[in-house]
Design a protein around this motif. Structure first.
Motif, PDB file in Angstrom:
ATOM      1  N   LEU A  53      35.456  37.747  26.510  1.00 30.51           N
ATOM      2  CA  LEU A  53      36.011  38.863  27.271  1.00 30.51           C
ATOM      3  C   LEU A  53      36.439  38.307  28.630  1.00 30.51           C
ATOM      4  N   LEU A  54      37.718  38.407  28.932  1.00 33.02           N
ATOM      5  CA  LEU A  54      38.249  37.888  30.185  1.00 33.02           C
ATOM      6  C   LEU A  54      38.852  39.033  30.987  1.00 33.02           C
ATOM      7  N   ALA A  55      38.385  39.216  32.208  1.00 35.54           N
ATOM      8  CA  ALA A  55      38.969  40.184  33.137  1.00 35.54           C
ATOM      9  C   ALA A  55      39.687  39.376  34.211  1.00 35.54           C
ATOM     10  N   VAL A  56      40.990  39.574  34.325  1.00 33.17           N
ATOM     11  CA  VAL A  56      41.802  38.728  35.193  1.00 33.17           C
ATOM     12  C   VAL A  56      42.367  39.530  36.366  1.00 33.17           C
ATOM     13  N   ASP A  57      41.961  39.124  37.582  1.00 30.35           N
ATOM     14  CA  ASP A  57      42.518  39.654  38.837  1.00 30.35           C
ATOM     15  C   ASP A  57      42.547  41.182  38.935  1.00 30.35           C
ATOM     16  N   ASP A  58      41.625  41.865  38.353  1.00 30.65           N
ATOM     17  CA  ASP A  58      41.626  43.337  38.359  1.00 30.65           C
ATOM     18  C   ASP A  58      42.932  43.910  37.812  1.00 30.65           C
ATOM     19  N   GLU A  59      43.630  43.135  36.975  1.00 34.08           N
ATOM     20  CA  GLU A  59      44.929  43.553  36.456  1.00 34.08           C
ATOM     21  C   GLU A  59      44.919  43.851  34.952  1.00 34.08           C
ATOM     22  N   PHE A  60      44.247  43.004  34.174  1.00 35.78           N
ATOM     23  CA  PHE A  60      44.284  43.133  32.724  1.00 35.78           C
ATOM     24  C   PHE A  60      43.089  42.408  32.141  1.00 35.78           C
ATOM     25  N   PHE A  61      42.872  42.628  30.835  1.00 35.01           N
ATOM     26  CA  PHE A  61      41.823  41.878  30.155  1.00 35.01           C
ATOM     27  C   PHE A  61      42.357  41.279  28.871  1.00 35.01           C
ATOM     28  N   ILE A  62      41.632  40.266  28.420  1.00 34.99           N
ATOM     29  CA  ILE A  62      41.940  39.598  27.157  1.00 34.99           C
ATOM     30  C   ILE A  62      40.653  39.549  26.344  1.00 34.99           C
ATOM     31  N   ILE A  63      40.768  39.876  25.063  1.00 37.14           N
ATOM     32  CA  ILE A  63      39.674  39.661  24.124  1.00 37.14           C
ATOM     33  C   ILE A  63      40.152  38.566  23.183  1.00 37.14           C
ATOM     34  N   LEU A  64      39.348  37.528  23.024  1.00 39.78           N
ATOM     35  CA  LEU A  64      39.707  36.472  22.087  1.00 39.78           C
ATOM     36  C   LEU A  64      38.519  36.165  21.195  1.00 39.78           C
ATOM     37  N   ARG A  65      38.829  35.957  19.939  1.00 39.17           N
ATOM     38  CA  ARG A  65      37.781  35.731  18.950  1.00 39.17           C
ATOM     39  C   ARG A  65      38.235  34.662  17.964  1.00 39.17           C
ATOM     40  N   PRO A  66      37.543  33.526  17.980  1.00 39.62           N
ATOM     41  CA  PRO A  66      37.889  32.496  16.994  1.00 39.62           C
ATOM     42  C   PRO A  66      37.690  33.024  15.572  1.00 39.62           C
ATOM     43  N   GLU A 138      35.708  47.636  34.097  1.00 38.35           N
ATOM     44  CA  GLU A 138      35.213  48.935  33.637  1.00 38.35           C
ATOM     45  C   GLU A 138      35.573  49.163  32.170  1.00 38.35           C
ATOM     46  N   GLN A 139      36.772  48.740  31.779  1.00 42.00           N
ATOM     47  CA  GLN A 139      37.175  48.864  30.376  1.00 42.00           C
ATOM     48  C   GLN A 139      36.291  47.992  29.485  1.00 42.00           C
ATOM     49  N   LEU A 140      36.010  46.771  29.945  1.00 35.41           N
ATOM     50  CA  LEU A 140      35.161  45.871  29.159  1.00 35.41           C
ATOM     51  C   LEU A 140      33.728  46.398  29.090  1.00 35.41           C
ATOM     52  N   GLN A 141      33.260  47.055  30.135  1.00 34.99           N
ATOM     53  CA  GLN A 141      31.933  47.663  30.092  1.00 34.99           C
ATOM     54  C   GLN A 141      31.880  48.794  29.062  1.00 34.99           C
ATOM     55  N   MET A 142      32.969  49.540  28.928  1.00 33.93           N
ATOM     56  CA  MET A 142      33.028  50.588  27.907  1.00 33.93           C
ATOM     57  C   MET A 142      32.932  49.978  26.506  1.00 33.93           C
ATOM     58  N   ILE A 143      33.599  48.850  26.319  1.00 32.87           N
ATOM     59  CA  ILE A 143      33.544  48.149  25.029  1.00 32.87           C
ATOM     60  C   ILE A 143      32.118  47.663  24.773  1.00 32.87           C
ATOM     61  N   ALA A 144      31.498  47.065  25.788  1.00 28.12           N
ATOM     62  CA  ALA A 144      30.121  46.566  25.652  1.00 28.12           C
ATOM     63  C   ALA A 144      29.161  47.706  25.324  1.00 28.12           C
ATOM     64  N   GLN A 145      29.366  48.848  25.960  1.00 32.62           N
ATOM     65  CA  GLN A 145      28.522  50.021  25.693  1.00 32.62           C
ATOM     66  C   GLN A 145      28.666  50.454  24.243  1.00 32.62           C
ATOM     67  N   ARG A 146      29.903  50.537  23.781  1.00 27.56           N
ATOM     68  CA  ARG A 146      30.172  51.031  22.417  1.00 27.56           C
ATOM     69  C   ARG A 146      29.607  50.090  21.356  1.00 27.56           C
ATOM     70  N   ILE A 147      29.720  48.786  21.589  1.00 33.89           N
ATOM     71  CA  ILE A 147      29.267  47.818  20.594  1.00 33.89           C
ATOM     72  C   ILE A 147      27.762  47.592  20.670  1.00 33.89           C
TER      73      ILE A 147
END
Length: 162
Positions: A53-66, A138-147
């Protein structure tokens, strides 16, 4: 791409092993170099789920999964590719053209189903991505909460942001 100075944000590796979640900080190079992030995640040997989970510059996030034969990716805002090399690299790997500079819309690119098997259906992830008034952390925290790894995630963020 115009982003040359160090990128602010955080990169977190998430691993589920033996029914337990573990979050660890990734190297800061993961925020600016997609290959570095992918390589670091691939080095985390696990029989369970591994994703970043990457949060970049308070602008966007990236989820990457091998995944076997590649990597599943989700970029929360395709327009970020106009200003950030890592976002452009995500679009390049997805074989998606970057948006026009005049386009002010926000839309995700990539696999909204990247975390479906972990309890985050694609339609719920779409709802979180569409919450443009929220910061990426905050978006990534919502994902963490849900999972189900919010405690581990929050504990790590507290040490990163301290």
């Amino acid at each position: 791409m115009t982003q040359q100075e160090p990128v602010n944000g955080f990169a977190v590796a998430v691993v589920r092993e033996d029914g337990r979640w573990r979050c660890s900080r990734m190297d800061s190079s993961a925020l600016s170099e997609l290959d570095a992030a992918i390589t670091e995640l691939r080095q985390l040997r696990s029989t369970g789920a591994v994703f970043g989970l990457l949060a970049v510059d308070d602008e966007f996030f990236i989820i990457l999964r091998p995944v076997p034969g590649g990597v599943a990716l989700l970029l929360s805002d395709a327009a970020a590719a106009l200003d950030y090399d890592i976002a452009a690299d995500v679009l390049d790997l997805l074989r998606v053209e970057p948006p026009d500079e005049e386009d002010n819309d926000i839309w995700p690119e990539g696999d909204l189903g990247v975390l479906t098997d972990l309890g985050m259906p694609s339609h719920e992830l779409q709802i979180i991505v569409d919450e443009v008034d929220l910061y990426p952390d905050e978006q990534l925290q919502m994902i963490a909460q849900r999972i189900g790894f919010i405690d581990e995630f929050t504990k790590l963020l507290d040490t990163i942001q301290a």
